[in-house]
Design a protein around this motif. Structure first.
Motif, PDB file in Angstrom:
ATOM      1  N   ILE A 125       0.851  -1.187   0.000  1.00  0.00           N
ATOM      2  CA  ILE A 125       0.000   0.000   0.000  1.00  0.00           C
ATOM      3  C   ILE A 125       0.887   1.238   0.000  1.00  0.00           C
ATOM      4  O   ILE A 125       1.893   1.309   0.720  1.00  0.00           O
ATOM      5  CB  ILE A 125      -0.937   0.007   1.227  1.00  0.00           C
ATOM      6  CG1 ILE A 125      -1.853  -1.229   1.223  1.00  0.00           C
ATOM      7  CG2 ILE A 125      -1.754   1.293   1.275  1.00  0.00           C
ATOM      8  CD1 ILE A 125      -2.831  -1.295   0.083  1.00  0.00           C
ATOM      9  N   GLU A 126       0.512   2.215  -0.800  1.00  0.00           N
ATOM     10  CA  GLU A 126       1.284   3.452  -0.901  1.00  0.00           C
ATOM     11  C   GLU A 126       1.289   4.202   0.425  1.00  0.00           C
ATOM     12  O   GLU A 126       0.247   4.374   1.061  1.00  0.00           O
ATOM     13  CB  GLU A 126       0.684   4.327  -1.999  1.00  0.00           C
ATOM     14  CG  GLU A 126       1.359   5.663  -2.181  1.00  0.00           C
ATOM     15  CD  GLU A 126       0.695   6.472  -3.282  1.00  0.00           C
ATOM     16  OE1 GLU A 126       0.609   7.709  -3.120  1.00  0.00           O
ATOM     17  OE2 GLU A 126       0.258   5.860  -4.271  1.00  0.00           O
ATOM     18  N   ARG A 142      -3.075   2.007  -3.887  1.00  0.00           N
ATOM     19  CA  ARG A 142      -3.285   3.115  -2.949  1.00  0.00           C
ATOM     20  C   ARG A 142      -4.133   2.648  -1.773  1.00  0.00           C
ATOM     21  O   ARG A 142      -3.846   2.982  -0.630  1.00  0.00           O
ATOM     22  CB  ARG A 142      -3.965   4.294  -3.650  1.00  0.00           C
ATOM     23  CG  ARG A 142      -4.239   5.484  -2.717  1.00  0.00           C
ATOM     24  CD  ARG A 142      -4.888   6.627  -3.469  1.00  0.00           C
ATOM     25  NE  ARG A 142      -3.958   7.248  -4.377  1.00  0.00           N
ATOM     26  CZ  ARG A 142      -3.112   8.219  -4.036  1.00  0.00           C
ATOM     27  NH1 ARG A 142      -3.096   8.673  -2.788  1.00  0.00           N
ATOM     28  NH2 ARG A 142      -2.307   8.749  -4.911  1.00  0.00           N
ATOM     29  N   THR A 143      -5.184   1.885  -2.052  1.00  0.00           N
ATOM     30  CA  THR A 143      -6.026   1.302  -1.009  1.00  0.00           C
ATOM     31  C   THR A 143      -6.398  -0.116  -1.437  1.00  0.00           C
ATOM     32  O   THR A 143      -6.333  -0.462  -2.616  1.00  0.00           O
ATOM     33  CB  THR A 143      -7.316   2.104  -0.767  1.00  0.00           C
ATOM     34  OG1 THR A 143      -8.087   2.124  -1.970  1.00  0.00           O
ATOM     35  CG2 THR A 143      -7.019   3.526  -0.308  1.00  0.00           C
ATOM     36  N   LEU A 144      -6.812  -0.917  -0.475  1.00  0.00           N
ATOM     37  CA  LEU A 144      -7.287  -2.269  -0.731  1.00  0.00           C
ATOM     38  C   LEU A 144      -8.630  -2.440  -0.042  1.00  0.00           C
ATOM     39  O   LEU A 144      -8.750  -2.155   1.161  1.00  0.00           O
ATOM     40  CB  LEU A 144      -6.297  -3.305  -0.187  1.00  0.00           C
ATOM     41  CG  LEU A 144      -6.796  -4.759  -0.146  1.00  0.00           C
ATOM     42  CD1 LEU A 144      -6.962  -5.310  -1.568  1.00  0.00           C
ATOM     43  CD2 LEU A 144      -5.850  -5.631   0.670  1.00  0.00           C
ATOM     44  N   GLU A 145      -9.613  -2.894  -0.782  1.00  0.00           N
ATOM     45  CA  GLU A 145     -10.903  -3.242  -0.202  1.00  0.00           C
ATOM     46  C   GLU A 145     -11.045  -4.753  -0.238  1.00  0.00           C
ATOM     47  O   GLU A 145     -10.943  -5.380  -1.302  1.00  0.00           O
ATOM     48  CB  GLU A 145     -12.036  -2.563  -0.970  1.00  0.00           C
ATOM     49  CG  GLU A 145     -12.014  -1.045  -0.841  1.00  0.00           C
ATOM     50  CD  GLU A 145     -13.208  -0.366  -1.486  1.00  0.00           C
ATOM     51  OE1 GLU A 145     -14.090  -1.096  -1.979  1.00  0.00           O
ATOM     52  OE2 GLU A 145     -13.248   0.876  -1.498  1.00  0.00           O
ATOM     53  N   LEU A 146     -11.266  -5.342   0.941  1.00  0.00           N
ATOM     54  CA  LEU A 146     -11.387  -6.787   1.052  1.00  0.00           C
ATOM     55  C   LEU A 146     -12.490  -7.095   2.053  1.00  0.00           C
ATOM     56  O   LEU A 146     -12.404  -6.667   3.212  1.00  0.00           O
ATOM     57  CB  LEU A 146     -10.062  -7.402   1.506  1.00  0.00           C
ATOM     58  CG  LEU A 146     -10.034  -8.927   1.625  1.00  0.00           C
ATOM     59  CD1 LEU A 146     -10.285  -9.591   0.268  1.00  0.00           C
ATOM     60  CD2 LEU A 146      -8.708  -9.399   2.205  1.00  0.00           C
ATOM     61  N   GLY A 147     -13.512  -7.813   1.607  1.00  0.00           N
ATOM     62  CA  GLY A 147     -14.653  -8.057   2.481  1.00  0.00           C
ATOM     63  C   GLY A 147     -15.217  -6.721   2.948  1.00  0.00           C
ATOM     64  O   GLY A 147     -15.366  -5.782   2.163  1.00  0.00           O
ATOM     65  N   PRO A 148     -15.489  -6.578   4.253  1.00  0.00           N
ATOM     66  CA  PRO A 148     -16.059  -5.326   4.738  1.00  0.00           C
ATOM     67  C   PRO A 148     -15.013  -4.247   5.016  1.00  0.00           C
ATOM     68  O   PRO A 148     -15.378  -3.119   5.341  1.00  0.00           O
ATOM     69  CB  PRO A 148     -16.729  -5.746   6.046  1.00  0.00           C
ATOM     70  CG  PRO A 148     -15.876  -6.873   6.548  1.00  0.00           C
ATOM     71  CD  PRO A 148     -15.434  -7.617   5.306  1.00  0.00           C
ATOM     72  N   ARG A 152      -5.763   1.242   4.126  1.00  0.00           N
ATOM     73  CA  ARG A 152      -5.048   2.384   3.553  1.00  0.00           C
ATOM     74  C   ARG A 152      -3.996   2.837   4.554  1.00  0.00           C
ATOM     75  O   ARG A 152      -3.978   2.416   5.712  1.00  0.00           O
ATOM     76  CB  ARG A 152      -6.011   3.527   3.227  1.00  0.00           C
ATOM     77  CG  ARG A 152      -6.763   4.092   4.411  1.00  0.00           C
ATOM     78  CD  ARG A 152      -7.418   5.459   4.087  1.00  0.00           C
ATOM     79  NE  ARG A 152      -8.221   5.418   2.885  1.00  0.00           N
ATOM     80  CZ  ARG A 152      -9.547   5.179   2.863  1.00  0.00           C
ATOM     81  NH1 ARG A 152     -10.201   4.969   4.020  1.00  0.00           N
ATOM     82  NH2 ARG A 152     -10.219   5.169   1.748  1.00  0.00           N
ATOM     83  N   HIS A 153      -3.107   3.730   4.104  1.00  0.00           N
ATOM     84  CA  HIS A 153      -2.019   4.148   4.980  1.00  0.00           C
ATOM     85  C   HIS A 153      -2.468   5.134   6.057  1.00  0.00           C
ATOM     86  O   HIS A 153      -2.175   4.951   7.239  1.00  0.00           O
ATOM     87  CB  HIS A 153      -0.880   4.764   4.159  1.00  0.00           C
ATOM     88  CG  HIS A 153       0.291   5.165   4.995  1.00  0.00           C
ATOM     89  ND1 HIS A 153       0.977   4.288   5.803  1.00  0.00           N
ATOM     90  CD2 HIS A 153       0.893   6.377   5.173  1.00  0.00           C
ATOM     91  CE1 HIS A 153       1.948   4.928   6.435  1.00  0.00           C
ATOM     92  NE2 HIS A 153       1.912   6.193   6.073  1.00  0.00           N
ATOM     93  N   ILE A 154      -3.178   6.184   5.649  1.00  0.00           N
ATOM     94  CA  ILE A 154      -3.565   7.241   6.586  1.00  0.00           C
ATOM     95  C   ILE A 154      -5.080   7.232   6.757  1.00  0.00           C
ATOM     96  O   ILE A 154      -5.832   7.268   5.782  1.00  0.00           O
ATOM     97  CB  ILE A 154      -3.104   8.633   6.102  1.00  0.00           C
ATOM     98  CG1 ILE A 154      -1.578   8.648   5.879  1.00  0.00           C
ATOM     99  CG2 ILE A 154      -3.487   9.707   7.109  1.00  0.00           C
ATOM    100  CD1 ILE A 154      -1.056   9.966   5.336  1.00  0.00           C
ATOM    101  N   GLU A 162     -12.243   0.736   8.549  1.00  0.00           N
ATOM    102  CA  GLU A 162     -10.961   1.132   7.966  1.00  0.00           C
ATOM    103  C   GLU A 162      -9.810   0.607   8.827  1.00  0.00           C
ATOM    104  O   GLU A 162      -9.824   0.731  10.052  1.00  0.00           O
ATOM    105  CB  GLU A 162     -10.901   2.660   7.895  1.00  0.00           C
ATOM    106  CG  GLU A 162      -9.596   3.233   7.393  1.00  0.00           C
ATOM    107  CD  GLU A 162      -9.568   4.745   7.561  1.00  0.00           C
ATOM    108  OE1 GLU A 162      -9.720   5.434   6.545  1.00  0.00           O
ATOM    109  OE2 GLU A 162      -9.412   5.216   8.709  1.00  0.00           O
ATOM    110  N   VAL A 163      -8.802   0.048   8.162  1.00  0.00           N
ATOM    111  CA  VAL A 163      -7.558  -0.369   8.800  1.00  0.00           C
ATOM    112  C   VAL A 163      -6.440   0.501   8.234  1.00  0.00           C
ATOM    113  O   VAL A 163      -6.263   0.574   7.011  1.00  0.00           O
ATOM    114  CB  VAL A 163      -7.267  -1.857   8.539  1.00  0.00           C
ATOM    115  CG1 VAL A 163      -5.944  -2.275   9.197  1.00  0.00           C
ATOM    116  CG2 VAL A 163      -8.409  -2.737   9.052  1.00  0.00           C
TER     117      VAL A 163
END
Length: 236
Positions: A125-126, A142-148, A152-154, A162-163
């Protein structure tokens, strides 16, 4: 506190403590190392490795730190991968202290990363320090969406499920007349912020204004270490 379900890698089951937490229905394990394991997807997430930090500081005329932090970080990452048998890895940004530090890694350490990637889906992830180590294998997002969940970084204040990383949170626990300060996860109903995984990374106190603004009053901190401890997130 818990241990991995039956059938998982025996080393993890026997030797690693974790706090089991839930975010948007996802059952997650906050590891004492600062990594996050998602059993449903056999996914290990780590944030802010900052590999090559000692090289960048020396390059900019700073203090001469012992140049062992990359090896130390990769040793712990290899141990977590072996223990969890993770098949998917998400590096949540600032994996390298900057792109010049990534390019300056010794060949031995570059090969080590390649060995860790072998046979796994690896996602970079960037971050704000690195736009993505493009010369290394894996997928760059830049971001990853997986399941719910969204990785992302920030953290984005308006986001949920959000993680993220970036802030290197650390928390102080007062017990038996002592103050114990450790890197920590921060968790509320909307988000989970990971601690920095890398050596030499420092941290931001969990009661800092920016973290108090992001996290709800009901947020908890999970201190890393051999026996992860979950406590209400300090507000001051």
């Amino acid at each position: 506190m818990g241990r991995l379900e039956a059938g998982a890698h025996r080393t993890y089951e026997q030797s690693m403590n974790f706090c089991e937490v839930t975010l948007a229905g996802a059952q997650l394990h906050a590891l004492g190392s600062g990594g996050l394991y998602w059993p449903e997807h056999a996914l290990l997430c780590v944030s802010d490795l900052h590999l090559g930090k000692s090289e960048r500081i020396a390059r900019r005329g700073g203090a001469q730190l012992p140049p062992y932090e990359t090896r130390d970080t990769l040793t712990r990452l290899a141990a977590d991968l072996d223990a969890t048998d993770a098949r998917k890895v998400v590096c949540l940004g600032d994996s390298f202290d900057d792109l010049a530090a990534a390019n300056a890694l010794p060949e031995e350490e570059r090969l080590w990363i390649t060995r860790l990637q072998a046979g796994r889906e690896w996602i970079w992830i960037e971050g704000n320090h690195d736009a993505g180590p493009l010369e290394f294998g894996g997928t760059h997002l830049r971001t990853l969406e997986l399941g719910p969940l969204t990785f992302r970084h920030i953290a984005q204040p308006e986001s949920t499920a959000e993680v993220s990383g970036h802030y290197h949170p650390k928390t102080t626990l007062y017990t038996r007349g002592r103050a114990i300060t450790r890197p920590s996860f921060l968790l509320d109903d909307a988000r989970l912020i990971l601690p920095a995984y890398g050596t030499y990374t420092g941290g931001l106190r969990s009661h800092d204004t920016v973290l108090r603004t992001l996290m709800s009053p009901q947020a908890h901190a999970i201190l890393t270490g051999p026996h992860p401890a979950q406590i209400p997130m300090p507000r001051q």
